[in-house]
Design an enzyme around this catalytic site. Structure first.
Site, PDB file in Angstrom:
ATOM      1  N   GLU A  48       0.876  -1.251  -0.067  1.00 51.45           N
ATOM      2  CA  GLU A  48      -0.032   0.153   0.060  1.00 51.45           C
ATOM      3  C   GLU A  48       0.764   1.027   0.080  1.00 51.45           C
ATOM      4  OE1 GLU A  48      -0.480  -2.624   1.861  1.00 51.45           O
ATOM      5  OE2 GLU A  48      -2.658  -3.145   1.834  1.00 51.45           O
ATOM      6  N   GLY A 459      25.431   1.882  -0.065  1.00 50.48           N
ATOM      7  CA  GLY A 459      24.817   2.293   0.948  1.00 50.48           C
ATOM      8  C   GLY A 459      24.508   3.967   0.766  1.00 50.48           C
TER       9      GLY A 459
HETATM   10  C1  TPP Z   1      11.468   6.950   4.458  1.00 51.22           C
HETATM   11  C2  TPP Z   1      12.788   7.489   4.789  1.00 51.22           C
HETATM   12  N1  TPP Z   1      13.539   7.085   5.616  1.00 51.22           N
HETATM   13  C3  TPP Z   1      14.891   7.385   6.061  1.00 51.22           C
HETATM   14  C4  TPP Z   1      15.219   8.378   5.236  1.00 51.22           C
HETATM   15  C5  TPP Z   1      16.714   9.017   5.437  1.00 51.22           C
HETATM   16  N2  TPP Z   1      17.351   8.970   4.138  1.00 51.22           N
HETATM   17  C6  TPP Z   1      17.489  10.257   3.446  1.00 51.22           C
HETATM   18  S1  TPP Z   1      18.550   9.914   2.266  1.00 51.22           S
HETATM   19  C7  TPP Z   1      18.897   8.523   2.794  1.00 51.22           C
HETATM   20  C8  TPP Z   1      19.908   7.653   1.877  1.00 51.22           C
HETATM   21  C9  TPP Z   1      19.713   7.314   0.494  1.00 51.22           C
HETATM   22  O1  TPP Z   1      20.732   6.563  -0.143  1.00 51.22           O
HETATM   23  P1  TPP Z   1      20.950   6.197  -1.484  1.00 51.22           P
HETATM   24  O2  TPP Z   1      19.317   6.119  -2.107  1.00 51.22           O
HETATM   25  O3  TPP Z   1      21.697   4.976  -1.745  1.00 51.22           O
HETATM   26  O4  TPP Z   1      21.675   7.615  -2.045  1.00 51.22           O
HETATM   27  P2  TPP Z   1      23.162   7.775  -2.266  1.00 51.22           P
HETATM   28  O5  TPP Z   1      23.390   9.134  -1.330  1.00 51.22           O
HETATM   29  O6  TPP Z   1      23.995   6.895  -1.708  1.00 51.22           O
HETATM   30  O7  TPP Z   1      23.130   8.057  -3.677  1.00 51.22           O
HETATM   31  C10 TPP Z   1      18.436   8.007   3.708  1.00 51.22           C
HETATM   32  C11 TPP Z   1      18.372   6.773   4.553  1.00 51.22           C
HETATM   33  C12 TPP Z   1      14.316   9.236   4.240  1.00 51.22           C
HETATM   34  N3  TPP Z   1      14.538  10.190   3.588  1.00 51.22           N
HETATM   35  N4  TPP Z   1      13.046   8.636   3.940  1.00 51.22           N
HETATM   36 MG    MG Z   2      23.549   4.892  -2.096  1.00 56.24          MG
END
Ligand code: TPP
Ligand code: MG
Length: 561
Positions: A48, A459
């Site tokens: 959902e 990550g």
């Molecule tokens: C639902 C939710 N949980 C946690 C976060 C916190 N958050 C923001 S960006 C991010 C990481 C994104 O990682 P990725 O998609 O691998 O992008 P990268 O910077 O590694 O390219 C997180 C965990 C969020 N924005 N939304």
């Molecule tokens: Mg990433």
């Protein structure tokens, strides 16, 4: 008409042709009506949450979207996405097949409830993330269905309605005329004086300018704003939440205003304008260069249904009517020097055997974008997309205010369903993708052909810039992402690529768009463009304060490119 049939009829009348969601015993009866009447097409999703994202993506392109969930378990799974629609001003109709009225009246304990004798928890929860909420009954259904649909459309906000499972097949009297989506017209006197006040100021100004936020898109006035800029020969800028709302190839388009982080010429045009028209301006830290935005004190604030001009506040006026009147009344200016700020970065020719870097990646993406593309951006280093120059007629589906990771994958399904004829391109990180990856299966199931660019950097790189450069909490499991199209659809014709070098990427980008393209780009976990990292570093200072753990030198910092 049967209540369920009427609800589906109303949705169809307002242009909602697809319903996203997950079946459950409390909504199967409505699904049967959907099946029997053929009014709408059901797009079953894996969760959902993803349905709520899909309905949001659908609404971005069609003006309204809808999802169907079951009581409690489904409703609360969807509430993050509906909250996002509220934050981003997207009209989404969330329908929850709910506890039969019989059980509510008799106080019978039922599954998918708290089993505490109350049936209102989810209705109350949704009151906080919607413009209107209701539990349908045979007495109120005919009026409440119309009220909620109209409220969603007029306010550009989500609504929530519970359809108790034992009333969908009951006959009620319903209006014969189709539901017409229209705003109530402005109050004539308020409209006249509001237009006169704005025209007076704009006509007297020597350096008028326009600053656009996302509501310009939500209330459908982007073309009016372009027309006004043209007539006034005035520069027009957006904040990042409204990227792509204004045609970036227009001679009057200035770029993205972001407070102190903006180019000097941009800052001057906005901050020293003697008559700035700001449309739907809703500043937050990431759209204002960490609150360094400084709009002139006499800024005109235009909103969907009200205006602030000097000391006057105008109610009962609609944005579209005000802008129309202003455009018609302001004189055509012919001699004001405008001219866009240069945005396009020069392309460097990287060695094809070089390991892929973020710089080379985004330079290649700049060249890949085409007129008319629908672009999706998730959280993370994918934000670099905001720095690219978009061709004409592109749509950007993003969620700058809400920023829930995984949104983009669900929204992609919704937007593909709404406009399958356009090219859709997703930019997503591995961490964001892992939240909603299953919906790739629904995209493949319906033979959609998007291009998916996934960055595998092990990550949450953007988070490493806040805190925990090397901490395990920012690491994720390393999936074999490029294999997923095949996992999710055995007979898929999707083309998958694993990209490690500049040459690999060039090869992937030359693939024709006749099927789904999935490009997994492997990049270093510390690789991010400097503006992304400095934004994360600043975010940490704001989030944790001067005594926070970011002081222990465990942040990923900007590097020179
Ligand atoms: C639902 C939710 N949980 C946690 C976060 C916190 N958050 C923001 S960006 C991010 C990481 C994104 O990682 P990725 O998609 O691998 O992008 P990268 O910077 O590694 O390219 C997180 C965990 C969020 N924005 N939304
Ligand atoms: Mg990433």
């Amino acid at each position: 008409m049967k209540i369920g049939d009427f609800l589906l009829r109303r949705l169809e009348e307002v242009g909602v042709r697809h319903l996203f969601g997950v079946p459950g015993d409390y909504n199967l009866e409505l699904l049967q009506q959907l099946q029997d009447t053929g009014a709408l097409k059901w797009i079953g999703t894996c969760s959902e949450l993803n349905a709520s994202y899909a309905a949001d993506g659908y609404a971005r392109l069609k003006g309204l979207g809808a999802l169907l969930v079951t009581n409690g378990v489904g409703a609360l799974s969807a509430i993050n996405g509906v909250g996002g629609s509220y934050s981003e001003h997207i009209p989404v109709i969330c329908i929850a097949g709910s506890i039969p009225l019989r059980s509510i009246e008799r106080g019978l304990g039922m599954h998918h409830t708290m089993a505490d004798g109350s049936y209102d928890h989810f209705l109350n929860a949704y009151a906080h993330v919607t413009a209107a909420h209701t539990r349908l009954t045979p007495r109120n259904a005919a009026t409440e269905i119309d009220r909620l649909i109209l409220t969603a459309w007029r306010e550009k906000l989500p609504v929530y309605m519970e359809l108790p499972s034992d009333i969908a097949y009951l006959d009620i009297e319903v209006p014969e005329d189709p539901l017409v989506l229209a705003d109530s017209p402005s109050d004539p006197e308020r409209l006249r004086s509001c237009i006169a006040a704005i025209v007076g100021r704009l006509s007297a100004a020597k350096s008028p300018a326009i600053l656009v936020d996302a509501d310009a898109d939500r209330f459908g006035v982007a073309s009016e704003l372009m027309e006004l800029a043209e007539k006034l020969q005035a520069p027009i800028a957006v904040i990042v939440a409204a990227k792509a709302v204004i045609d970036e190839t227009s001679a009057h388009y200035l770029g993205v205003y972001n407070g102190k982080a903006s180019e000097p010429r941009m800052r001057e045009a906005i901050e020293t304008s003697d008559c700035l028209l700001a449309v739907g301006y809703r500043p937050i830290e990431v759209t204002t260069g960490d609150f360094s935005a400084s709009l002139p004190s006499n800024t005109i604030h235009a909103r969907g249904h009200s205006m602030d001009v000097g000391d006057d506040n105008y109610q009962a006026v609609t944005l579209k009517e005000v802008l129309r009147g202003v455009i018609d009344a302001v004189p055509q200016i012919s001699n004001r020097a405008a001219g866009p700020v240069a945005v396009a970065a020069a392309l460097t020719h990287a060695d094809p055997s070089a390991k892929l870097s973020q710089v080379a990646y985004w330079q290649a993406m700049q060249g890949y974008l085409r007129e008319g593309d629908v672009l999706f951006v998730d959280n993370g280093t994918a934000f670099t997309l905001f720095g690219l120059k978009f061709p004409s007629k592109c749509t950007l589906v993003g969620s700058v205010n809400w920023g829930s990771i995984g949104y983009s994958v669900g929204a992609l399904l919704g937007a593909l369903t709404a406009a399958p004829e356009r090219r859709h391109i997703l930019f997503v990180g591995d961490g964001s993708f892992q939240v909603s990856a299953q919906e790739l299966s629904t995209i493949l199931r319906h033979d959609h052909k998007p291009v998916i660019f996934l960055v595998n950097n092990g990550g949450y790189t953007i988070e490493r810039g806040y805190l925990g450069k090397d901490e395990a909490y920012n690491d994720i499991a390393n999936w074999s992402y490029a294999d997923l199209p095949n996992v999710f659809r055995r007979d898929t014709s999707a083309r998958s690529f694993v990209v490690r070098t500049v040459g690999d990427l060039q090869n992937a980008l030359s693939a024709p768009n006749d099927t789904l393209i999935f490009v997994e780009s492997i990049m270093d976990r510390y690789d991010a463009l400097a503006p992304i990292m400095s934004s994360s570093n600043k975010g940490a200072d704001l989030d944790y304060g001067p005594r926070g753990p970011q002081r222990r030198d465990n942040q990923l910092r900007p590097i020179a490119h």
